[in-house]
Motif scaffolding. Structure first.
Motif, PDB file in Angstrom:
ATOM      1  N   MET A 135       5.282  -2.733  -6.728  1.00 10.26           N
ATOM      2  CA  MET A 135       4.055  -2.019  -6.469  1.00 10.26           C
ATOM      3  C   MET A 135       3.554  -2.393  -5.073  1.00 10.26           C
ATOM      4  N   ASP A 136       3.269  -1.422  -4.258  1.00 14.90           N
ATOM      5  CA  ASP A 136       2.725  -1.643  -2.925  1.00 14.90           C
ATOM      6  C   ASP A 136       1.220  -1.857  -3.056  1.00 14.90           C
ATOM      7  N   ILE A 137       0.774  -3.087  -2.822  1.00 13.36           N
ATOM      8  CA  ILE A 137      -0.628  -3.434  -3.015  1.00 13.36           C
ATOM      9  C   ILE A 137      -1.542  -2.655  -2.076  1.00 13.36           C
ATOM     10  N   ASN A 138      -1.097  -2.396  -0.842  1.00 16.20           N
ATOM     11  CA  ASN A 138      -1.935  -1.629   0.085  1.00 16.20           C
ATOM     12  C   ASN A 138      -2.131  -0.193  -0.403  1.00 16.20           C
ATOM     13  N   LYS A 139      -1.115   0.396  -1.021  1.00  9.63           N
ATOM     14  CA  LYS A 139      -1.246   1.754  -1.580  1.00  9.63           C
ATOM     15  C   LYS A 139      -2.187   1.755  -2.781  1.00  9.63           C
ATOM     16  N   LEU A 140      -2.114   0.698  -3.608  1.00  8.69           N
ATOM     17  CA  LEU A 140      -3.021   0.589  -4.750  1.00  8.69           C
ATOM     18  C   LEU A 140      -4.470   0.519  -4.256  1.00  8.69           C
ATOM     19  N   ILE A 141      -4.730  -0.362  -3.290  1.00  9.08           N
ATOM     20  CA  ILE A 141      -6.080  -0.504  -2.735  1.00  9.08           C
ATOM     21  C   ILE A 141      -6.514   0.814  -2.085  1.00  9.08           C
TER      22      ILE A 141
END
Length: 191
Positions: free
Chosen positions: A1-7
Motif C-alpha cells: 500500500m502506498d501510504i502517500n496515496k492513502l493520505i
C-alpha cells in the motif's frame, strides 16, 4: 500500500466532504495551497506537523488521515490484522506510527509510535470540530512531552493523559528509540 496515496485520498475526500476549496483549506490550516495540492496528488511526503494542521482544519484527528476510505462495498471489519496495519514514517523526524485500530468509524483510535532518539516534533493545535483526548503509555525508552506550559518526562510504564487543545511537543532526549501507545478518543463538543 502506498501510504502517500492513502493520505492523498483521505485529505481530498475529507476536503470535498467539508465543501472546502484548496484555497479555503489553505487559509484554515496555514498550509500553502500548492503543498495541499501536492499532498492530494500523492506527490509529497507531508510531515507530521503539516498533516496535523490539515487534520485540525478538516475537523478530524491526525490518526484518521491514515484510515482507508469509506467507499468500500462491504462494511469494515472489526479486526485489523498486523499485516494490514498502516505504517507511516515522518520524513522530518523519522518517527514511525502504526495505525492499530480497525477502519471502523469509532470515537476511539489506537496508534503505536516508535520515536527516534534526539528527535522532536511540535504540533500547533488548530481549531477542531471535536474534543480530542489522548493518553500516551510509554513502553520503552524515555520521552519528554510538553503541553502548553506543562512539561513531563516519561519513563517506561508511565501514562500521560492530555487534551489536544494547545501546542504539544514530543521529544526523545534519550539515546535509544522510545516506543509508546497512544489512545485517542474524539468527543463532540457540548452545545
Amino acid at each position: 500500500m502506498d501510504i502517500n496515496k492513502l493520505i492523498a485520498g483521505r485529505v481530498a475526500a475529507l476536503r470535498e466532504a467539508s465543501g472546502l476549496s484548496l484555497t479555503a483549506l489553505a487559509e484554515r490550516s496555514g498550509v500553502s495551497r500548492s503543498n495541499i495540492s501536492l499532498i492530494e496528488r500523492g506527490e509529497s511526503s507531508a510531515t507530521a506537523t503539516v498533516l496535523d494542521k490539515l487534520a485540525g482544519a478538516l475537523g478530524v484527528t491526525l490518526a484518521s488521515l491514515f484510515e482507508a476510505g469509506g467507499d468500500a462495498p462491504t462494511p469494515p471489519s472489526p479486526l485489523n490484522p498486523a499485516a494490514a496495519q498502516v505504517v507511516w514514517t515522518d520524513p522530518m523526524s523519522g518517527y514511525v506510527r502504526r495505525q492499530l485500530s480497525p477502519a471502523l468509524r469509532s470515537p476511539m483510535q489506537l496508534v503505536e509510535v516508535v520515536f527516534p532518539p534526539g528527535q522532536r516534533v511540535a504540533y500547533d493545535q488548530v481549531r477542531r470540530e471535536a474534543d480530542v483526548h489522548q493518553q500516551v503509555w510509554l513502553l520503552e525508552g524515555e520521552m519528554e512531552i510538553t503541553v502548553g506550559e506543562q512539561h513531563w518526562r516519561l519513563a517506561p510504564g508511565d501514562c500521560l493523559a492530555l487534551r489536544e487543545d494547545q501546542q504539544i511537543v514530543y521529544a526523545n532526549p534519550g539515546r535509544q528509540p522510545a516506543r509508546y501507545l497512544v489512545g485517542l478518543v474524539t468527543l463532540p463538543f457540548a452545545i
